[in-house]
Design an enzyme around this catalytic site. Structure first.
Site, PDB file in Angstrom:
ATOM      1  CG  ASP A 164      60.919 -53.996  13.052  1.00  0.00           C
ATOM      2  OD1 ASP A 164      61.816 -54.455  12.336  1.00  0.00           O
ATOM      3  OD2 ASP A 164      59.927 -53.386  12.601  1.00  0.00           O
ATOM      4  CE  LYS A 188      57.400 -52.907  15.091  1.00  0.00           C
ATOM      5  NZ  LYS A 188      57.381 -52.025  13.961  1.00  0.00           N
ATOM      6  NE  ARG A 190      53.053 -52.490  14.196  1.00  0.00           N
ATOM      7  CZ  ARG A 190      53.004 -51.218  13.831  1.00  0.00           C
ATOM      8  NH1 ARG A 190      51.948 -50.493  14.098  1.00  0.00           N
ATOM      9  NH2 ARG A 190      54.013 -50.666  13.208  1.00  0.00           N
ATOM     10  CG  ASP A 214      61.392 -49.601   9.554  1.00  0.00           C
ATOM     11  OD1 ASP A 214      61.456 -50.743   9.053  1.00  0.00           O
ATOM     12  OD2 ASP A 214      60.606 -49.304  10.469  1.00  0.00           O
ATOM     13  CB  THR A 219      51.180 -44.725  12.572  1.00  0.00           C
ATOM     14  OG1 THR A 219      52.108 -45.616  13.222  1.00  0.00           O
ATOM     15  CG2 THR A 219      49.994 -45.513  12.069  1.00  0.00           C
ATOM     16  CB  THR A 222      57.927 -48.236  14.131  1.00  0.00           C
ATOM     17  OG1 THR A 222      56.803 -49.103  14.054  1.00  0.00           O
ATOM     18  CG2 THR A 222      59.206 -49.058  14.202  1.00  0.00           C
TER      19      THR A 222
HETATM   20  C1  R5P Z   1      57.265 -53.180  10.367  1.00  0.00           C
HETATM   21  O1  R5P Z   1      57.627 -54.302  10.507  1.00  0.00           O
HETATM   22  C2  R5P Z   1      57.831 -52.257   9.328  1.00  0.00           C
HETATM   23  O2  R5P Z   1      59.152 -52.538   9.006  1.00  0.00           O
HETATM   24  C3  R5P Z   1      57.715 -50.820   9.800  1.00  0.00           C
HETATM   25  O3  R5P Z   1      58.522 -50.662  10.937  1.00  0.00           O
HETATM   26  C4  R5P Z   1      56.314 -50.490  10.163  1.00  0.00           C
HETATM   27  O4  R5P Z   1      55.439 -50.852   9.145  1.00  0.00           O
HETATM   28  C5  R5P Z   1      56.171 -49.002  10.462  1.00  0.00           C
HETATM   29  O5  R5P Z   1      54.857 -48.759  10.872  1.00  0.00           O
HETATM   30  P1  R5P Z   1      54.471 -47.515  11.777  1.00  0.00           P
HETATM   31  O6  R5P Z   1      55.126 -46.318  11.171  1.00  0.00           O
HETATM   32  O7  R5P Z   1      52.979 -47.475  11.717  1.00  0.00           O
HETATM   33  O8  R5P Z   1      54.948 -47.789  13.161  1.00  0.00           O
END
Ligand code: R5P
Length: 297
Positions: A164, A188, A190, A214, A219, A222
């Site tokens: 992201d 992305k 959300r 990341d 979950t 992403t």
């Molecule tokens: C979002 O900005 C964070 O850096 C992570 O990409 C995010 O928290 C990941 O969340 P999930 O695994 O639910 O997509």
């Protein structure tokens, strides 16, 4: 120095203590039939520098309460100071008001930590670099990026990818560490209400070997969506480096089934047996934390 641990970070705390040639100090924890907890510090701590290691991932509130009770017990027992090592700082994503009417949960948590007597916080890879400024006590922000760089430099002809636009700074730092390694970033969207990730485009050139980086995997959506997009753009070897394995819901299954070949995380959060999966590899932040603690001993 005396090192204590809450129930969320027992293994990491044991490893940190070992690295510092210390033994983990003892805590008595009693759970009443209604779920309330009674915590008692067994070791002598008068005039000691005390460290409590406790990650505050799921079950976040329970883990925070344990940390608060241990800190209170240490302070009442005469500890000189208490450093809270919170490898994963729960509520960090709620660090400001996104929509009017919301609470700033992280600020509430910080106020409570300070009120109970935490003197210093050490944490790892925060979602935003501005978070340490929210504390009124020293807050040390460590990063696992150097650990990631050591592993990534063994991989051939790689493009680093931020899943992201918020992760651009992280990817720039890592690229610099790796001598200017090329990078790309995914846009992305959300939905704040449903949490569903919607449209995606990619900025930058995709190569066959793509390394997604990341701060955390919750979950897993992403990463799964990013991997699909990278595969569509020609990547054939996709690996992930993410500091915090939050792994909520069916994240493990989603990641195992995704186009990703390997998922590297760290032990800032202990991955329970039932959440482990074949593609998972855990790197350790033990040395990072121990080195920081040594500075003040
Ligand atoms: C979002 O900005 C964070 O850096 C992570 O990409 C995010 O928290 C990941 O969340 P999930 O695994 O639910 O997509």
């Amino acid at each position: 120095m005396k090192i204590f641990s809450g129930t969320a970070s027992k293994t990491l705390a044991q490893n940190v203590a070992k690295e510092l040639k210390l033994k983990l100090s003892e805590i008595e924890l009693h759970i009443f039939p209604d779920g309330e907890k009674r915590i008692r510090v067994v070791d002598e701590v008068v005039d000691e520098d005390c460290v409590v290691i406790q990650s505050t991932s799921t079950d976040t509130d329970k883990n925070y309460m344990e940390l608060l009770f241990i800190t209170d017990a240490l302070k009442r027992s005469g500890a000189k100071n208490v450093t809270a090592v919170i490898p994963y700082l729960g509520y960090q994503r709620q660090d400001h008001v996104f929509r009017s009417g919301e609470a700033v949960s992280l600020e509430v948590v910080i106020r409570i930590l300070e009120a109970v007597g935490v003197d210093r916080v050490i944490t790892v890879d925060l979602h935003s670099i501005k978070i340490p400024e929210l504390f009124h006590i020293p807050a040390v922000h460590l990063s696992a990026l150097s650990l990631f760089a050591e592993n990534i430099k063994k991989m051939p002809n790689v493009v680093l990818v931020s899943p992201d636009m918020g992760g651009i700074r992280r990817i720039e730092i890592l690229s610099k560490m790796l001598g200017g390694m090329p990078y790309a970033a995914i846009e992305k969207n959300r939905d704040l209400k449903s949490g569903i990730i919607e449209a995606q485009t990619i900025h930058g050139k995709v190569k066959e070997y793509a390394v997604i980086v990341d701060d955390m995997i919750s979950t897993g959506s992403t990463i799964a969506v990013a991997a699909d997009l990278l595969a569509k753009k020609g990547a054939t070897e996709i690996v992930v480096f993410a500091t915090h394995p939050v792994f909520s819901k069916d994240a493990s299954m989603l990641l195992q089934k995704s186009k990703v070949k390997r998922v590297y995380v760290t032990d800032t959060i202990e991955v329970l047996k039932e959440k482990q999966f074949e593609k998972l590899e855990v790197l350790s932040v033990t040395e990072l934390i121990a080195t920081e603690l040594k500075k003040n001993s």
